[in-house]
Design an enzyme around this catalytic site. Structure first.
Site, short mmCIF file in Angstrom:
data_model
loop_
_atom_site.label_atom_id
_atom_site.label_comp_id
_atom_site.label_asym_id
_atom_site.label_seq_id
_atom_site.Cartn_x
_atom_site.Cartn_y
_atom_site.Cartn_z
N PHE A 19 0.81 -1.23 0.00
CA PHE A 19 0.00 0.00 0.00
C PHE A 19 0.84 1.28 0.00
O PHE A 19 0.30 2.37 0.18
CB PHE A 19 -0.97 0.06 1.21
CG PHE A 19 -1.85 -1.14 1.33
CD1 PHE A 19 -2.96 -1.30 0.49
CD2 PHE A 19 -1.57 -2.14 2.25
CE1 PHE A 19 -3.78 -2.41 0.60
CE2 PHE A 19 -2.38 -3.26 2.36
CZ PHE A 19 -3.49 -3.40 1.54
N GLU A 90 6.75 -6.62 -8.18
CA GLU A 90 6.77 -7.71 -7.18
C GLU A 90 8.06 -8.54 -7.27
O GLU A 90 8.02 -9.78 -7.26
CB GLU A 90 5.55 -8.63 -7.36
CG GLU A 90 4.21 -7.92 -7.32
CD GLU A 90 3.70 -7.64 -5.91
OE1 GLU A 90 4.48 -7.79 -4.94
OE2 GLU A 90 2.53 -7.26 -5.78
N CYS A 146 -0.04 4.30 8.32
CA CYS A 146 -0.44 3.30 9.32
C CYS A 146 -1.96 3.36 9.51
O CYS A 146 -2.50 4.44 9.79
CB CYS A 146 0.27 3.56 10.64
SG CYS A 146 -0.26 2.45 11.95
N CYS A 149 -2.81 4.47 13.35
CA CYS A 149 -2.57 5.78 13.97
C CYS A 149 -2.28 6.90 12.98
O CYS A 149 -2.15 8.05 13.39
CB CYS A 149 -1.41 5.67 14.97
SG CYS A 149 0.19 5.49 14.17
P1 ADP Z 1 1.96 -1.08 -3.47
O1 ADP Z 1 2.31 -1.48 -4.88
O2 ADP Z 1 3.11 -0.49 -2.70
O3 ADP Z 1 1.27 -2.19 -2.68
P2 ADP Z 1 -0.12 0.46 -4.74
O4 ADP Z 1 0.57 1.36 -5.73
O5 ADP Z 1 -0.76 -0.79 -5.27
O6 ADP Z 1 0.89 0.10 -3.54
O7 ADP Z 1 -1.27 1.24 -3.97
C1 ADP Z 1 -1.09 2.53 -3.39
C2 ADP Z 1 -2.47 3.13 -3.13
O8 ADP Z 1 -3.15 2.36 -2.15
C3 ADP Z 1 -2.47 4.52 -2.54
O9 ADP Z 1 -2.33 5.52 -3.52
C4 ADP Z 1 -3.83 4.59 -1.88
O10 ADP Z 1 -4.81 4.98 -2.82
C5 ADP Z 1 -4.12 3.16 -1.50
N1 ADP Z 1 -4.04 2.84 -0.08
C6 ADP Z 1 -4.84 1.96 0.57
N2 ADP Z 1 -4.47 1.83 1.87
C7 ADP Z 1 -3.41 2.64 2.07
C8 ADP Z 1 -2.56 2.94 3.22
N3 ADP Z 1 -2.75 2.36 4.42
N4 ADP Z 1 -1.56 3.81 3.06
C9 ADP Z 1 -1.36 4.42 1.85
N5 ADP Z 1 -2.12 4.17 0.75
C10 ADP Z 1 -3.13 3.29 0.84
ZN ZN Z 2 0.81 3.33 13.87
#
Ligand code: ADP
Ligand code: ZN
Length: 206
Positions: A19, A90, A146, A149
């Protein structure tokens, strides 16, 4: 990368927890390369079929077509000589072979962009990403938010009972946590709880 002369290749790595926006960042960089009319190829390991069979999809829904590969060596077979930019999503699922694959492609003059988790569900280094960071010309570390928090989150918290290194999933199985809220042993505790409750059920049946 500021000044690049001739057709020198290099390796860019984007790491961070789930995320944190790694896939979004990869899609952004590859789209810009396409706008610059560069030849782009995108790969992702077959293990991650969360949302789309053959595309990189971010948690926010951005999408870019990609080729599925089983091993890092398969990327070398599939890269066309004229390709200038190679994206790999990945990377943590591609094993040690990812290191030599990226080196060979960069040595051949290609720009290689790899994303992946740098730590696992216990917060331990997730090979081969840490070693790839040591080899790369450029490193970007992203943080999520997070969910407990609201602080910057460096960890991927596993919420389900399993101590396997690789358990693929997103919604409900993992969440982003900061260093204060991270519970590295939560997945193991859940495994123990499940075992204890099965024992209780068995005892009740007897
Ligand atoms: P990753 O490839 O690192 O898993 P993605 O590019 O697939 O991340 O997803 C990033 C997007 O996920 C953010 O732009 C936001 O819209 C969403 N998102 C959902 N939960 C969270 C979180 N806890 N923190 C930040 N972004 C989050
Ligand atoms: Zn935290």
């Amino acid at each position: 990368m500021d000044i690049v002369k001739g057709n020198m290749g290099w390796i860019e790595v984007v790491v961070g927890p789930m995320f944190s926006g790694k896939s979004e960042e990869l899609i952004r960089r590859l789209r810009r390369a396409e706008i610059a009319r560069q030849r782009v190829q995108i790969f992702k390991p077959v293990i991650d079929q969360r949302y789309s069979v053959s595309g990189i999809v971010s948690h926010s829904g951005l999408e870019l077509g990609s080729d599925l590969v089983r091993t890092a060596e398969e990327i070398l077979e599939k890269v066309e000589p004229r390709t200038e930019v190679i994206g790999i999503d990945e990377g943590q699922f591609l094993g040690e072979g990812l290191l030599s694959t990226c080196n060979k492609l960069a040595d051949a003059g290609k720009r290689v962009i790899v994303t992946g988790l740098d730590t696992d569900f216990m917060g331990r280094p997730f090979e081969p990403m840490p070693r790839l960071l040591a080899m790369a010309e450029e490193i970007t570390k992203l943080l999520a938010i997070c969910v407990r928090c609201g602080n910057p989150a460096v960890h991927t918290q596993r919420l389900v009972a399993s101590e396997e290194l690789i358990v693929v999933g997103a919604g409900g199985m993992y969440e982003a946590r900061c260093r204060r809220c991270f519970e590295p042993n939560l997945a193991a505790q859940k495994v123990d709880e499940e075992k204890a409750s099965t024992v209780k059920v068995r005892a009740a049946i007897r």
